[in-house]
Every structure is written in C-alpha cells, then in structure tokens.
Design a protein around this motif. Structure first.
Motif, short mmCIF file in Angstrom:
data_model
loop_
_atom_site.label_atom_id
_atom_site.label_comp_id
_atom_site.label_asym_id
_atom_site.label_seq_id
_atom_site.Cartn_x
_atom_site.Cartn_y
_atom_site.Cartn_z
N SER B 194 52.08 48.91 44.18
CA SER B 194 52.99 48.19 43.29
C SER B 194 52.19 47.77 42.05
N TRP B 195 52.88 47.10 41.15
CA TRP B 195 52.23 46.56 39.96
C TRP B 195 51.06 45.66 40.37
N ASP B 196 51.33 44.77 41.34
CA ASP B 196 50.25 43.90 41.82
C ASP B 196 49.11 44.71 42.41
N GLY B 197 49.46 45.79 43.12
CA GLY B 197 48.44 46.64 43.72
C GLY B 197 47.56 47.30 42.66
N LEU B 198 48.17 47.70 41.56
CA LEU B 198 47.39 48.30 40.47
C LEU B 198 46.36 47.31 39.94
N ASN B 199 46.78 46.04 39.89
CA ASN B 199 45.87 45.02 39.36
C ASN B 199 44.63 44.82 40.23
N GLN B 200 44.71 45.28 41.49
CA GLN B 200 43.58 45.12 42.40
C GLN B 200 42.56 46.26 42.27
N LEU B 201 42.93 47.31 41.55
CA LEU B 201 42.02 48.44 41.44
C LEU B 201 40.81 48.09 40.58
N PRO B 202 39.65 48.68 40.91
CA PRO B 202 38.47 48.41 40.07
C PRO B 202 38.66 49.02 38.68
N THR B 203 38.03 48.44 37.70
CA THR B 203 38.14 48.97 36.35
C THR B 203 36.83 49.63 35.89
N ASP B 204 35.90 49.76 36.82
CA ASP B 204 34.71 50.57 36.56
C ASP B 204 35.09 52.02 36.85
N PRO B 205 34.94 52.92 35.89
CA PRO B 205 35.43 54.30 36.08
C PRO B 205 34.91 54.97 37.33
N GLN B 206 33.64 54.80 37.63
CA GLN B 206 33.07 55.46 38.82
C GLN B 206 33.70 54.94 40.11
N LYS B 207 33.84 53.61 40.19
CA LYS B 207 34.44 53.03 41.39
C LYS B 207 35.92 53.39 41.47
N LEU B 208 36.56 53.41 40.32
CA LEU B 208 38.00 53.73 40.30
C LEU B 208 38.23 55.17 40.74
N LYS B 209 37.37 56.06 40.28
CA LYS B 209 37.54 57.49 40.59
C LYS B 209 37.56 57.72 42.10
#
Lengths: 184, 335
Positions: B194-209
């Motif tokens: 969900s929208w809230d779930g997206l907010n929990q994702l890391p914003t460091d590209p390597q970790k996000l990938k």
C-alpha cells in the motif's frame, strides 16, 4: 575550481559543472545557512540541505545575465523558505496569517525581540510592505547589494532601489514621529 | 555611487545598527557544511561518471504482437489496476520540435557505463529527489486509458486512494464509488504494498534493489510501474530512477511527442524476445510476431518533473495499450 567573481563565463561554468558545484557549496553554505537560521531557526538545517538539493537540480537554469551566483542561490533559498512557510500554514490551518503564508515576519520579529530591539523600531518594520521589508533585510542581514536583492526577490534593480529608499524614508519618518510624540 | 555606499545610504536611519546587530547568527558547525557537501558530492560524481557518450542507435522496430507486450510469465507489462500522474503544469518543457526516435543506448553494458540514457535517468533522480514531499489525504490520478483493439475509444478515469489502500473511482459522469478492486497496491518483488508500505521501503538504491526481482526485465517493469502510477515519495522515486539508470539495455529518445502532443523523453528496455514455452513445445503460435527483440512498452517522461506522462505499447501506428496521464497528485478531498 573556485569561481572568479569577475568572470561571468567562469561563474556559469562553475554552476553547471557538477564537479565544480561542490566548491560553490563550500563557498556559500555559511551565508545561506545564516539566511535560514535568521528566518526559520528550528528548521534551518533541513532547509539548508533542501536548498542545495534544489540548487543542484536546477543549476542548468542559472542565467549569469540575470545576476550573480550568490543572488541566484539566495533566490533558491527564498523559494525553499516560502515553500516551508506555506507547508507549515497548510499543516496548521488554524495558524494566524501573520505566522504562516510565505512571509517569515513572525520568525524575524521573534529574533528582533530576542535581540532587545526597540519596540517602536519593530513596529515600524512590521508596517513596511513585505517586499520592502524583505529587501531591507537582504541588504542589512545578508549583505546583498540592492542589485542582488532585486534578483533574489525577482524584480528589476531600479524598482528595488526605489523600494529600498522608500523603506529607509519610512523608517526615518517613523522614528522622527516617535521622537516628537506624533501618533500618526 | 558604488554598491557599498548604496548600502550605507539605505541603512541610514535611526535604529539601523540595532537591526543589523539583530541579524547576527553564529556560523553553522563545520559538520553542517560538510553534510551539505556530502549531499551534493554523490550526485556530482554520478553525473561526472556519465560524461562519456556512446554512439547513436536508431530505434525502428515496432513493439509487439496483437495481444500486447507480455513478460516471460505472461503477465502484462502494463499496470492494469491503476494509473497515475501529472498536473498539466508539470508537462515537458516545449522544445524546438519532435524528432523521430533517435535513441541513445546504455548499450547492454554494466552499470558504470556512461551514456546519455544514464545521465538522463540520473538527472531524473535528482529532479525527483528535489520534489516536494507528499502531502494530502488521498493520492489521485486522472488519466486516459486505452486498452483494447484498435478503434476502441480511450476512457477517462480518475482514481483516488488513501494510505491504507482503500480506493475510489470517479466515472466520466462524475459519480464516485468505492472501488471493488484492490487497485491501491503496488507490486514490489513478490509483495503488494500500500501507500504506507511504500513509505517503509529503503531509499538507498542498493538496499532498495534487493526488494525487486533479480530478473532485469521484471525488475525494470515493476520499477517503472511505481514511477508511473504510485505515490512514492521524492526519495523513493529518486532511488528508483537510480536503479533504472544502472539497468543494462535501457534506451532513451529525447523530444518525442506523446499522444497529446506533449514533448518528453522516451525510455524503454531493449531486450531479447523471451521464448514462449508453449510455442517451443509446438502448442501455440508465438505471442510476439517475429522479432529478435521486443522493445515496448515505452514511457514518456517529463524532464522537468521526472514524471511519467504516458506509457504506450507502441510508438508507431496504433497501440493496443496506452495510458495518458492528465493530472496527478495529492488531494484532501475526493470528487
């Protein structure tokens, strides 16, 4: 690369060159942090960081024909600050207009109170039109020239000079009225 | 009169000294300056990496077969559940004129390879990262959706969703109804967020990938779906663009008009056609007409905002699937 203040082309290159941009940060960061510290002390660090992100993203839009790098950076800072105050007003709709909008006067006045500035001087500054007051503060606090202040606010230099002199005259006349006891 | 004497003249009023003194602030700690430099340095380094150019390659092949583009697993590459985006004011900056798809290619080489596509995508990461933070109770997107055989008219759709995932749809007549479908979720790897779930994702590209599929194409399409239609915040969008910038096979073409005549930069993933397992077993015809390569879908990106303004299955002729975003953003009310 450090920009040569007399070299317009050099200034242009410095802003657009990603590697040289870091030198701009080092050169202007203290002054720009001070701009935010005077107008939004609680958020100064965040706004300062936001400024550099925006300036970097927008650097290709810098036009040396329209003013110095310093004036351009203060212009970006002004936009960041305005967005901050607008957001604050949106987050707290009950906030009085004087404490929200994009005019940082309330925070500036807090600073004047803290500096024990005479109440009548504060009152005179409060009565200035917001653009005149902003120009005056850019000259007094940020030590910008009238031409640079004009670029920051986005008005012609001649207009800024007219308004600055008008502001000075208002301050002079107000102080004179206060000394003679004239309440008008 | 010099600027200095002008300043003296302007500050020639009773109390000016007090005013100047009230503006005195201590210089920021050195770590604040260092932090500002650190903030900019990775961006300057990324951009400096992308200063080498690769040859121009002309993209000329139409995209797909009649059924529209599909991934190896048969899933449509086009998000079906919801579409996002863009205020009219945030459209691409007009340029001198559209060109016919000259494409610069990352070249199928590793991430550090410099190219115009890499530079463009890193710039979009910068632009996205500098955007305003999300505000508002609902995420809204207003778009034209064409999804069907040639001749079927596109429909106008407006979708709202809140942070928990609840969704509403406004039909062309203005009637708003709670969506009967779970359209306010976004696929990230095997999860739907969900929208809230997206907010929990890391914003460091390597970790996000690491949250996305390892398969390059699947990862690319999931990321583009998020960039296209999700309410991902500025830092997440920036990280997503950085991952795309390092994806081999990504191509770009500047100054291309979308179906509304808006100029943008098109990106797509150039890749080998995936063998159809059924076709390989002789049980059906290949779903893709012939080709050695499949290039769609194509994403039109507004360079000024980093927003996807249109996605289409085909740049040529009549696409089978096309989503054209008319307005997108946060709002505090539905309707």
């Amino acid at each position: 690369m450090i920009e040569d203040p007399d070299d317009q082309e050099g200034r242009h290159r410095t802003v657009r060159d990603p590697v040289a941009f870091a030198a701009l940060v080092e050169r202007h960061a203290t002054d720009l942090h001070g701009y935010f510290a005077r107008r939004a002390p609680q958020a100064a660090d965040d706004l300062h960081a936001e400024l550099w992100l925006r300036a970097y993203a927008a650097r290709r839009g810098y036009d040396p024909e329209r003013g110095s790098v310093r004036a351009w950076l203060f212009g970006v800072a002004r936009n960041v600050l305005s967005a901050h105050w607008r957001q604050r007003a949106a987050d707290r709709p009950g906030l009085p207009r004087s404490a929200g909008g994009d005019d940082p006067w309330a925070a500036v006045d807090d600073r004047l109170v803290a500096a024990s500035m005479a109440p009548q001087l504060r009152a005179l500054l409060a009565q200035l039109p917001s653009t005149e007051r902003e120009l005056l503060l850019l000259v007094a606090w940020e030590q910008l020239s009238p031409t640079e202040a004009a670029a920051v606010v986005g008005i012609p230099a001649a207009t800024a000079r007219t308004r600055l002199h008008r502001a000075r005259n208002r301050m002079r006349d107000g102080a004179a009225r206060h000394m003679t006891g004239d309440p008008t | 009169m010099t600027e200095r004497s002008e300043r003296d003249e302007i500050l020639d009023f009773p109390g000016a000294d007090q005013l100047v003194a009230a503006g005195a602030v201590a210089p920021p700690p050195a770590d604040r300056i260092a932090a500002a430099v650190d903030l900019v340095t990775p961006r300057t380094e990324r951009e400096a990496e992308g200063t080498t150019t690769t040859p121009l390659i002309v993209l000329g092949r139409p995209g797909t077969g009649a059924e529209g583009p599909r991934t190896a697993s048969g899933r449509s590459r086009f998000p079906r559940r919801r579409r996002l985006l863009l205020t009219a004011a945030a459209m691409a900056v007009p340029a001198a004129g559209a060109v016919a798809y000259p494409v610069l290619d990352v070249g199928g080489e590793p991430a550090a390879t410099a190219s115009a596509a890499t530079r463009f995508l890193n710039e979009m990461a910068e632009v996205s990262g500098a955007a305003s933070a999300p505000h508002g109770k609902y995420w809204m997107s207003h778009y034209l959706s064409k999804d069907g055989p040639p001749g079927r008219a596109p429909v106008t759709v407006t979708v709202y969703s809140d942070r928990s995932g609840k969704s509403w749809i406004r039909d062309p007549k203005g009637k708003v109804a709670v969506s009967g479908h779970n359209i306010a979720d976004w696929r990230v790897g095997h999860r739907r967020l969900s929208w809230d779930g997206l907010n929990q994702l890391p914003t460091d590209p390597q970790k996000l990938k690491a949250h996305f599929p390892k398969n390059t194409a699947d990862r690319f399409f999931q990321i583009m779906s998020l960039l296209e239609e999700s309410p991902a915040g500025p830092r997440l969008r920036s990280a997503l663009f950085q991952i795309v910038a390092k994806t081999p096979g990504v191509r770009m073409a500047p100054n291309v008009k979308d179906s509304r005549g808006r100029l943008g930069t098109v990106i797509n993933l150039h890749r080998r056609a995936e063998p159809d397992p059924k076709a390989a077993l002789g049980k059906s015809k290949p779903s893709v007409a012939s080709p050695a390569y499949v290039d769609g879908p194509y994403y039109f990106i507004a360079p000024r905002t980093g927003r996807v303004v249109e996605s289409t299955s085909d740049l040529h002729g009549k696409p089978t699937v096309r989503t054209t975003y008319l307005k997108v953003g946060w709002t505090d009310r539905i309707g």
